[in-house]
Design an enzyme around this catalytic site. Structure first.
Site, PDB file in Angstrom:
ATOM      1  N   HIS A  50     -27.795  11.707  -2.022  1.00 42.67           N
ATOM      2  CA  HIS A  50     -26.327  11.975  -1.990  1.00 42.67           C
ATOM      3  C   HIS A  50     -26.400  13.081  -2.738  1.00 42.67           C
ATOM      4  O   HIS A  50     -27.089  13.936  -3.181  1.00 42.67           O
ATOM      5  CB  HIS A  50     -25.655  10.662  -2.923  1.00 42.67           C
ATOM      6  CG  HIS A  50     -25.623   9.234  -2.058  1.00 42.67           C
ATOM      7  ND1 HIS A  50     -25.075   9.242  -0.926  1.00 42.67           N
ATOM      8  CD2 HIS A  50     -26.221   8.213  -2.448  1.00 42.67           C
ATOM      9  CE1 HIS A  50     -25.090   8.009  -0.518  1.00 42.67           C
ATOM     10  NE2 HIS A  50     -26.144   7.338  -1.491  1.00 42.67           N
TER      11      HIS A  50
ATOM     12  N   CYS B  99     -28.851   7.350   2.871  1.00 42.10           N
ATOM     13  CA  CYS B  99     -28.652   6.036   2.050  1.00 42.10           C
ATOM     14  C   CYS B  99     -28.440   4.804   2.919  1.00 42.10           C
ATOM     15  O   CYS B  99     -29.455   4.305   3.727  1.00 42.10           O
ATOM     16  CB  CYS B  99     -27.609   6.096   1.112  1.00 42.10           C
ATOM     17  SG  CYS B  99     -27.858   4.840  -0.239  1.00 42.10           S
TER      18      CYS B  99
END
Length: 248
Positions: free
Chosen positions: A192, A93
């Site tokens: 994630h 990310c």
């Protein structure tokens, strides 16, 4: 054998439990009798990428990315050289965005990256929807599942290989079905969740790449019983499928 892992900015870049990736690697190594050492690299710490077998960096909000960007930029030349030499990396990310060329925020301000990936991230504006939800991605390492939550949209340059192709979810930008990026043995992704506990094949790929970097291509991994990992993967897949069936 021993695997030595550098975890970049673990006290700052740890959004949505990305530290779980370290735990998954440690568990899989220890179950095989492989030594495991983590080197936490904080702001201003001395760090030579050639002394480790694998690098991890997690996600962070824009504030955290601005905080670490100058420090990471100073490490950029050494990290790029190490990646070209085969250093495995998992950048998640915000870490993925910083391993591209730049992140252009919603107000036009630029957070510089280190250019491992030929990619740029742009925020479409404060009123734009975030890319949030469960994700299923087809990759060279098999089906990978996870959870994404990002406002920026990442666009890969022509010739930049993605990590995989989105089957369910948004991926890099919600437009071209790309997810993440790959350069040599460096992987960037928005997933994630954390991503490695529920994707054991990907975790083992990173472990094997790290061991081969230290011990040569003869390094091998034995199989593990993976009932819990398969259950976690299946649960994440069901969640993604259920979300995709809901009316928008």
């Amino acid at each position: 054998m021993e695997l030595r892992v550098a975890h970049l900015y673990p006290d700052v870049m740890n959004l949505y439990g990305d530290r779980g990736n370290v735990a998954a690697l440690r568990a899989r190594c220890e179950r095989r009798g492989i030594g495991f050492q983590v080197v936490a690299v904080g702001l201003g710490d001395r760090f030579d990428p050639d002394t480790v077998d694998l690098v991890l960096i997690g996600g962070g909000q824009d504030r955290e990315q601005r905080r670490v960007a100058p420090d990471l930029a100073a490490r950029g030349p050494a990290l790029r050289e190490a990646v070209e030499g085969g250093l495995p990396v998992l950048a998640v990310c915000g870490g993925f965005q910083l391993f591209g060329h730049r992140y252009v925020d919603h107000d036009g301000s630029v957070i510089p990256g280190i250019g491992v990936f030929d990619a740029e991230t742009r925020h479409p504006g404060p009123v734009a929807d975030r890319c949030i939800g469960d994700v299923v991605v087809e990759t060279p390492f098999g089906e990978v599942v996870g959870f994404e939550n990002h406002g920026g949209r990442t666009y890969l340059a022509t010739g930049q290989e993605p990590f995989g192709t989105v089957r369910l979810g948004f991926g890099n930008n919600g437009e071209d079905r790309t997810e993440g990026a790959r350069r040599k043995r460096a992987i960037g992704t928005y997933l994630h969740g954390s991503v490695l506990p529920k994707n054991p094949a990907l975790a083992d790929t990173l472990i094997l790449w790290g061991l081969q970097r230290r011990y040569g291509d003869a390094a091998r991994l034995g199989p593990l019983e993976e009932g819990a990992e398969r259950s976690a993967h299946a649960a994440a897949l069901r969640a993604a499928q259920a979300r995709a069936r809901r009316p928008s």
